[in-house]
Write a protein that holds these residues in place. Structure first.
Motif, mmCIF file in Angstrom:
data_model
loop_
_atom_site.group_PDB
_atom_site.id
_atom_site.type_symbol
_atom_site.label_atom_id
_atom_site.label_comp_id
_atom_site.label_asym_id
_atom_site.label_seq_id
_atom_site.Cartn_x
_atom_site.Cartn_y
_atom_site.Cartn_z
ATOM 1 N N ASP A 28 0.786 -1.225 0.000
ATOM 2 C CA ASP A 28 0.000 0.000 0.000
ATOM 3 C C ASP A 28 0.823 1.283 0.000
ATOM 4 O OD1 ASP A 28 -2.710 0.468 -0.363
ATOM 5 O OD2 ASP A 28 -2.938 1.245 1.655
ATOM 6 N N LEU A 29 2.086 1.181 -0.360
ATOM 7 C CA LEU A 29 2.927 2.357 -0.517
ATOM 8 C C LEU A 29 3.602 2.307 -1.883
ATOM 9 C CD1 LEU A 29 4.613 2.493 2.999
ATOM 10 C CD2 LEU A 29 3.009 4.173 2.079
ATOM 11 N N ILE A 30 3.870 3.485 -2.448
ATOM 12 C CA ILE A 30 4.582 3.539 -3.723
ATOM 13 C C ILE A 30 6.071 3.517 -3.443
ATOM 14 C CG2 ILE A 30 4.956 4.828 -5.862
ATOM 15 C CD1 ILE A 30 2.108 3.795 -5.530
ATOM 16 N N ARG A 31 6.780 2.571 -4.044
ATOM 17 C CA ARG A 31 8.227 2.427 -3.845
ATOM 18 C C ARG A 31 8.960 2.741 -5.144
ATOM 19 N NH1 ARG A 31 8.459 0.642 1.727
ATOM 20 N NH2 ARG A 31 6.739 -0.795 2.029
ATOM 21 N N TYR A 32 10.157 3.292 -5.003
ATOM 22 C CA TYR A 32 11.043 3.520 -6.138
ATOM 23 C C TYR A 32 12.282 2.670 -5.923
ATOM 24 C CZ TYR A 32 8.041 7.322 -7.538
ATOM 25 O OH TYR A 32 6.956 8.042 -7.946
ATOM 26 N N VAL A 33 12.524 1.724 -6.814
ATOM 27 C CA VAL A 33 13.585 0.746 -6.637
ATOM 28 C C VAL A 33 14.552 0.820 -7.813
ATOM 29 C CG1 VAL A 33 14.099 -1.689 -6.287
ATOM 30 C CG2 VAL A 33 11.944 -0.745 -5.436
ATOM 31 N N ASN A 34 15.822 1.034 -7.499
ATOM 32 C CA ASN A 34 16.846 1.094 -8.539
ATOM 33 C C ASN A 34 17.456 -0.290 -8.709
ATOM 34 O OD1 ASN A 34 18.624 2.220 -10.404
ATOM 35 N ND2 ASN A 34 20.202 2.440 -8.850
ATOM 36 N N LYS A 64 9.649 4.198 4.167
ATOM 37 C CA LYS A 64 8.680 4.539 3.134
ATOM 38 C C LYS A 64 9.207 4.334 1.726
ATOM 39 C CE LYS A 64 5.758 5.941 6.241
ATOM 40 N NZ LYS A 64 4.544 5.162 6.535
ATOM 41 N N CYS A 65 10.432 4.804 1.465
ATOM 42 C CA CYS A 65 11.004 4.721 0.125
ATOM 43 C C CYS A 65 12.396 4.137 0.228
ATOM 44 C CB CYS A 65 11.074 6.108 -0.520
ATOM 45 S SG CYS A 65 9.470 6.889 -0.685
ATOM 46 N N LEU A 66 12.697 3.210 -0.632
ATOM 47 C CA LEU A 66 13.938 2.457 -0.497
ATOM 48 C C LEU A 66 14.730 2.402 -1.790
ATOM 49 C CD1 LEU A 66 12.372 -0.565 1.378
ATOM 50 C CD2 LEU A 66 13.734 1.237 2.398
ATOM 51 N N GLU A 67 16.038 2.271 -1.620
ATOM 52 C CA GLU A 67 16.921 2.001 -2.740
ATOM 53 C C GLU A 67 17.410 0.575 -2.547
ATOM 54 O OE1 GLU A 67 20.728 4.090 -4.952
ATOM 55 O OE2 GLU A 67 20.204 4.621 -2.905
ATOM 56 N N VAL A 68 17.270 -0.251 -3.571
ATOM 57 C CA VAL A 68 17.542 -1.673 -3.411
ATOM 58 C C VAL A 68 18.674 -2.107 -4.337
ATOM 59 C CG1 VAL A 68 16.565 -3.984 -3.641
ATOM 60 C CG2 VAL A 68 15.159 -2.124 -2.771
ATOM 61 N N LEU A 84 12.291 12.278 -0.686
ATOM 62 C CA LEU A 84 11.740 12.361 -2.028
ATOM 63 C C LEU A 84 10.800 13.557 -2.103
ATOM 64 C CD1 LEU A 84 10.922 8.627 -2.746
ATOM 65 C CD2 LEU A 84 12.853 9.948 -3.551
ATOM 66 N N LYS A 85 11.012 14.396 -3.093
ATOM 67 C CA LYS A 85 10.185 15.593 -3.242
ATOM 68 C C LYS A 85 9.469 15.581 -4.587
ATOM 69 C CE LYS A 85 13.046 18.548 -0.314
ATOM 70 N NZ LYS A 85 13.845 19.805 -0.248
ATOM 71 N N GLY A 86 8.237 15.964 -4.560
ATOM 72 C CA GLY A 86 7.468 16.036 -5.793
ATOM 73 C C GLY A 86 7.758 17.318 -6.550
ATOM 74 N N VAL A 182 -7.250 20.650 -18.472
ATOM 75 C CA VAL A 182 -6.645 20.094 -17.262
ATOM 76 C C VAL A 182 -7.673 20.144 -16.135
ATOM 77 C CG1 VAL A 182 -4.826 20.366 -15.529
ATOM 78 C CG2 VAL A 182 -4.320 20.762 -17.945
ATOM 79 N N PHE A 183 -7.899 18.999 -15.446
ATOM 80 C CA PHE A 183 -8.885 18.937 -14.378
ATOM 81 C C PHE A 183 -8.267 19.047 -12.983
ATOM 82 C CE2 PHE A 183 -11.217 16.127 -17.580
ATOM 83 C CZ PHE A 183 -11.950 17.186 -18.078
ATOM 84 N N GLY A 184 -6.988 18.691 -12.843
ATOM 85 C CA GLY A 184 -6.382 18.754 -11.527
ATOM 86 C C GLY A 184 -5.008 18.123 -11.496
ATOM 87 N N LEU A 185 -4.375 18.171 -10.321
ATOM 88 C CA LEU A 185 -3.047 17.614 -10.121
ATOM 89 C C LEU A 185 -3.130 16.219 -9.516
ATOM 90 C CD1 LEU A 185 -1.221 20.729 -8.626
ATOM 91 C CD2 LEU A 185 -1.410 20.028 -11.029
ATOM 92 N N VAL A 186 -2.093 15.433 -9.749
ATOM 93 C CA VAL A 186 -1.978 14.102 -9.159
ATOM 94 C C VAL A 186 -0.869 14.146 -8.117
ATOM 95 C CG1 VAL A 186 -1.512 11.661 -9.589
ATOM 96 C CG2 VAL A 186 -2.730 13.020 -11.313
ATOM 97 N N THR A 187 -1.166 13.684 -6.918
ATOM 98 C CA THR A 187 -0.168 13.653 -5.843
ATOM 99 C C THR A 187 0.133 12.209 -5.459
ATOM 100 O OG1 THR A 187 -1.868 13.779 -4.123
ATOM 101 C CG2 THR A 187 -0.969 15.865 -4.932
ATOM 102 N N GLU A 188 1.154 12.053 -4.637
ATOM 103 C CA GLU A 188 1.558 10.728 -4.176
ATOM 104 C C GLU A 188 1.960 10.828 -2.717
ATOM 105 O OE1 GLU A 188 5.399 8.375 -5.337
ATOM 106 O OE2 GLU A 188 3.869 8.037 -6.866
ATOM 107 N N LYS A 189 1.571 9.850 -1.930
ATOM 108 C CA LYS A 189 1.921 9.847 -0.507
ATOM 109 C C LYS A 189 3.421 10.020 -0.332
ATOM 110 C CE LYS A 189 -1.798 6.606 0.701
ATOM 111 N NZ LYS A 189 -2.192 6.240 -0.669
#
Length: 295
Positions: A28-34, A64-68, A84-86, A182-189
């Motif tokens: 249930d979390l968005i991960r960024y994996v290298n 929350k966010c990991l480098e693997v 991590l910054k949007g 454009v209807f709106g912005l998309v965010t991420e936890k």
């Protein structure tokens, strides 16, 4: 609040030096994996099949966010040292979290790799719009490189997305009807803004797609392309990336412009200030007319 959505690989983004960055929903979390290139070559099942290994890594609680990295003998996991910054400097009346969208279906693209960067979506708060198009940035703004530095391209990607949202909004506000609304912005936890959601136009196809299917552009099509660019220019813009993939044909034959990440305002002479070569004249003659002549 938990989204209740299943674990999934959302996109696999190849890196220039080899390897890839995987964007995935895990627990249930968005991960960024290298993933380094040697791992991809030695572990073909890492991101394939119904139960890819990348979704079953043993993440330590609370991270929350990991480098693997996968070493020769064992998997080592460590938290990212940088927050991590949007996309910064962007505001819109409507902002919706990525995982609250429904019916997320990637649009066909050039790559066979999974990617949710451009999708059709629906949202319970925007039911009146029905199906929409969501576009998100490819990478976090400060994705660390394996050598301890930063990927130089990712900051540019975020800047381009921020520019695209602002320019797209400005073009829509001209009232010309030459770009999807454009209807709106998309965010991420944990990140903030990662993209935007816009109008889905039923039956619209790019001239690039149409050509691949054997469609022959008519004189009316060419006139429509010239007219839509002329309207944009008359409002003081330079599109900056005119090609058959960014000019779309509606079923009624009218033409729509998309992709405004390279768009700029021009001065009274029709040039981008300080870049005389970036001119409306060159865009019409060297960009638009050059490919229209190939049809």
């Amino acid at each position: 609040m938990a989204s209740g959505k299943s674990n999934a690989i959302l996109s696999l983004i190849p890196q220039l030096a080899g390897g890839a960055t995987v964007r995935a929903r895990v627990d249930d979390l968005i991960r960024y994996v290298n993933i380094p290139k040697d791992v991809l070559s030695s572990e073909p099942g890492l991101t394939d099949g119904d139960d890819p290994k990348i979704l079953n890594l043993d993440y330590p609680a609370g991270v929350k966010c990991l480098e693997v990295y996968l070493g020769f003998a064992e998997l080592t996991i460590r938290p990212l040292q940088l927050e991590l910054k949007g996309i910064e400097g962007i505001w819109y009346p409507v902002s919706l979290d990525y995982d609250t969208f429904e019916d997320v279906v990637p649009l066909p693209g050039k790559s066979a790799e999974p990617s949710d960067r451009v999708c059709t979506v629906k949202h319970p708060q925007l039911k009146s719009y029905g199906k929409m198009v969501m576009k998100i940035a490819e990478l976090p703004a400060n994705w660390p490189a394996p050598n301890g530095g930063l990927f130089s391209s990712k900051a540019s990607l975020e800047t381009e997305m921020a520019r695209e949202i602002r320019m797209h909004r400005d073009v829509v506000e001209t009232g010309l009807g030459i770009a999807p609304v454009v209807f709106g912005l998309v965010t991420e936890k944990e990140r903030g803004v990662i993209g935007f959601v816009m109008e889905y136009i039923e039956g619209v196809r790019s001239f690039d797609e149409l050509k691949k299917e054997g469609y022959r552009m008519t004189d009316e099509d060419k006139k429509g392309c010239r007219d839509v660019l002329q309207k944009l220019h008359e409002k003081g813009f330079l599109h900056g990336d005119i090609h058959p993939g960014n000019l779309l044909r509606r079923p009624d034959g009218s033409v729509v412009l998309i992709d405004f990440q390279a768009t700029s305002r021009v001065n009274s002479e029709g040039n981008v200030e300080g870049f005389a070569v970036a001119s409306q004249t060159n865009e019409r003659q060297m960009s638009l007319e050059s490919w229209l002549a190939t049809w």
